[in-house]
Scaffold this motif. Structure first.
Motif, mmCIF file in Angstrom:
data_model
loop_
_atom_site.group_PDB
_atom_site.id
_atom_site.type_symbol
_atom_site.label_atom_id
_atom_site.label_comp_id
_atom_site.label_asym_id
_atom_site.label_seq_id
_atom_site.Cartn_x
_atom_site.Cartn_y
_atom_site.Cartn_z
ATOM 1 N N ASP A 128 0.939 -1.148 0.178
ATOM 2 C CA ASP A 128 0.056 0.037 0.024
ATOM 3 C C ASP A 128 1.041 1.216 0.030
ATOM 4 O O ASP A 128 0.600 2.122 -0.710
ATOM 5 N N LYS A 129 1.866 1.157 0.804
ATOM 6 C CA LYS A 129 2.733 2.429 0.965
ATOM 7 C C LYS A 129 3.468 2.742 -0.686
ATOM 8 O O LYS A 129 3.469 3.801 -0.863
ATOM 9 N N VAL A 130 3.680 1.714 -1.190
ATOM 10 C CA VAL A 130 4.404 2.105 -2.775
ATOM 11 C C VAL A 130 3.274 2.667 -3.547
ATOM 12 O O VAL A 130 3.374 3.465 -4.307
ATOM 13 N N GLY A 131 2.073 2.014 -3.537
ATOM 14 C CA GLY A 131 0.905 2.237 -4.340
ATOM 15 C C GLY A 131 0.550 3.871 -3.903
ATOM 16 O O GLY A 131 0.304 4.614 -5.065
ATOM 17 N N TYR A 132 0.134 3.888 -2.727
ATOM 18 C CA TYR A 132 -0.088 5.478 -2.340
ATOM 19 C C TYR A 132 0.701 6.337 -2.743
ATOM 20 O O TYR A 132 0.491 7.685 -3.034
ATOM 21 N N GLY A 133 2.157 6.033 -2.226
ATOM 22 C CA GLY A 133 3.181 7.016 -2.790
ATOM 23 C C GLY A 133 3.282 7.346 -4.074
ATOM 24 O O GLY A 133 3.650 8.435 -4.472
ATOM 25 N N GLN A 134 2.952 6.198 -4.998
ATOM 26 C CA GLN A 134 3.128 6.545 -6.499
ATOM 27 C C GLN A 134 1.846 7.571 -6.734
ATOM 28 O O GLN A 134 1.868 8.421 -7.723
ATOM 29 N N MET A 135 0.977 7.184 -6.222
ATOM 30 C CA MET A 135 -0.331 8.144 -6.649
ATOM 31 C C MET A 135 -0.163 9.274 -6.046
ATOM 32 O O MET A 135 -0.463 10.352 -6.707
ATOM 33 N N PHE A 136 0.523 9.758 -4.888
ATOM 34 C CA PHE A 136 0.677 11.054 -4.181
ATOM 35 C C PHE A 136 1.698 11.638 -5.271
ATOM 36 O O PHE A 136 1.429 13.072 -5.538
ATOM 37 N N LEU A 184 3.090 12.342 4.608
ATOM 38 C CA LEU A 184 3.891 11.451 5.290
ATOM 39 C C LEU A 184 3.310 10.858 6.433
ATOM 40 O O LEU A 184 3.923 9.807 6.661
ATOM 41 N N CYS A 185 2.485 11.679 7.074
ATOM 42 C CA CYS A 185 1.703 11.125 8.303
ATOM 43 C C CYS A 185 0.989 9.716 7.997
ATOM 44 O O CYS A 185 1.099 8.858 8.798
ATOM 45 N N LEU A 186 0.549 9.638 6.849
ATOM 46 C CA LEU A 186 -0.434 8.608 6.561
ATOM 47 C C LEU A 186 0.685 7.485 6.429
ATOM 48 O O LEU A 186 0.332 6.195 6.830
ATOM 49 N N LEU A 187 1.473 7.628 5.493
ATOM 50 C CA LEU A 187 2.400 6.643 4.925
ATOM 51 C C LEU A 187 3.475 6.039 5.946
ATOM 52 O O LEU A 187 3.652 4.823 6.081
ATOM 53 N N GLU A 188 3.909 6.869 7.023
ATOM 54 C CA GLU A 188 4.878 6.513 7.968
ATOM 55 C C GLU A 188 4.206 6.253 9.261
ATOM 56 O O GLU A 188 4.961 6.180 10.467
ATOM 57 N N ARG A 189 3.005 5.856 9.384
ATOM 58 C CA ARG A 189 2.286 5.720 10.693
ATOM 59 C C ARG A 189 2.658 4.373 11.518
ATOM 60 O O ARG A 189 3.361 3.448 10.714
#
Length: 272
Positions: A128-136, A184-189
């Protein structure tokens, strides 16, 4: 809409007012407090519904410095202080649930019950972190183009969300997106799953059966580790934001839960 200032951070919120038990609700990522409009209308005045915009969303600007969901839990407690509320029922969808869980862990004496929808206690899954990071990153580079916002709306609201999807796609095109420190808050929780046994207040769990963002097993973990949690109530046909897209189902479940609580009765309640 009313706001409060916490050391220069302006937090926007809505408040139905009244003398009913206060219920403070936090929205999911990419949305704002208005996803709870149907609950505010249905549950007040028996309950005082307070919905707020998290950092970087709605009318609450993002912070210049990085922060965590623990910091945003302190935002929720500051909102309670601002409204002179000693205790409240606290809840949320997705990231609103991340914040609600941490609020209960920070101040268990102030949280009388939890309402958790489509959320989890674990950190962001690596995939999810990879996918969300790419979307952001794509949203930063290209803006809210249809190729990005159409699948995002389907993910959050469902394939057949109709006017809800159209409304939010329009908002994303015309307003700032949460792509700064909120991302960043979302991805690194962090992981709070090992602390769920500390939660002893009544806890309502809800999950949309068509939620592609959050697998059912993450809600099952909450049910297994929070001793006072209800079974997971399935909101049939809902995706990641049931309170907005399937309010009738959500309202019925919330009403039943709220009426089951024994935390005082400050205002007369009427059956619907």
């Amino acid at each position: 809409m009313p706001t409060l200032d916490i050391n220069g951070l302006v937090i926007a919120y809505s408040d139905t007012g009244g003398s009913g038990q206060p219920v403070i609700l936090g929205h999911g990522y990419f949305t704002d407090h208005t996803v709870f409009d149907a609950q505010a209308e249905f549950l007040s005045p028996q309950w005082r519904i307070i919905a707020w915009d998290a950092r970087g969303h709605g009318n609450t600007p993002d912070s210049a410095k990085p922060y965590t969901y623990w910091d945003q839990a302190r935002d929720a407690l500051a909102l309670m202080d601002h409204l002179q509320l000693r205790q409240a029922i606290v809840g949320g969808i997705s990231q609103g649930g991340f914040i609600a869980l941490r609020t209960a862990l920070l101040a268990p004496d102030r949280v009388t019950a939890l309402i958790l929808s489509d959320t989890e206690a674990t950190p962001c899954d690596p995939a999810d972190k990879v996918g969300y990071g790419q979307m952001f990153q794509a949203l930063r580079e290209h803006g809210p183009i249809d190729d990005l916002t159409v699948p995002l709306a389907a993910q959050l609201f469902g394939e057949h969300a109709g006017h809800h999807a159209e409304d939010w796609r329009s908002r994303w095109k015309n307003g700032p997106l949460p792509l700064g420190n909120s991302a960043l808050c979302l991805l690194e929780r962090d992981d709070v799953s090992d602390r769920l046994h500390e939660i002893t207040c009544p806890t309502l769990l809800m999950w949309g059966t068509e939620d592609l963002s959050l697998p059912r097993d993450r809600m099952d973990l909450l049910a297994a580790r929070v001793a006072t949690a209800t079974p997971v109530h399935e909101i049939e046909g809902a995706a990641h934001t049931p309170a907005l897209t399937h309010p009738d189902q959500v309202n019925r479940v919330m009403l039943s839960f709220l009426e089951s609580l024994e935390i005082g009765d400050p205002a007369p309640r009427r059956r619907r």
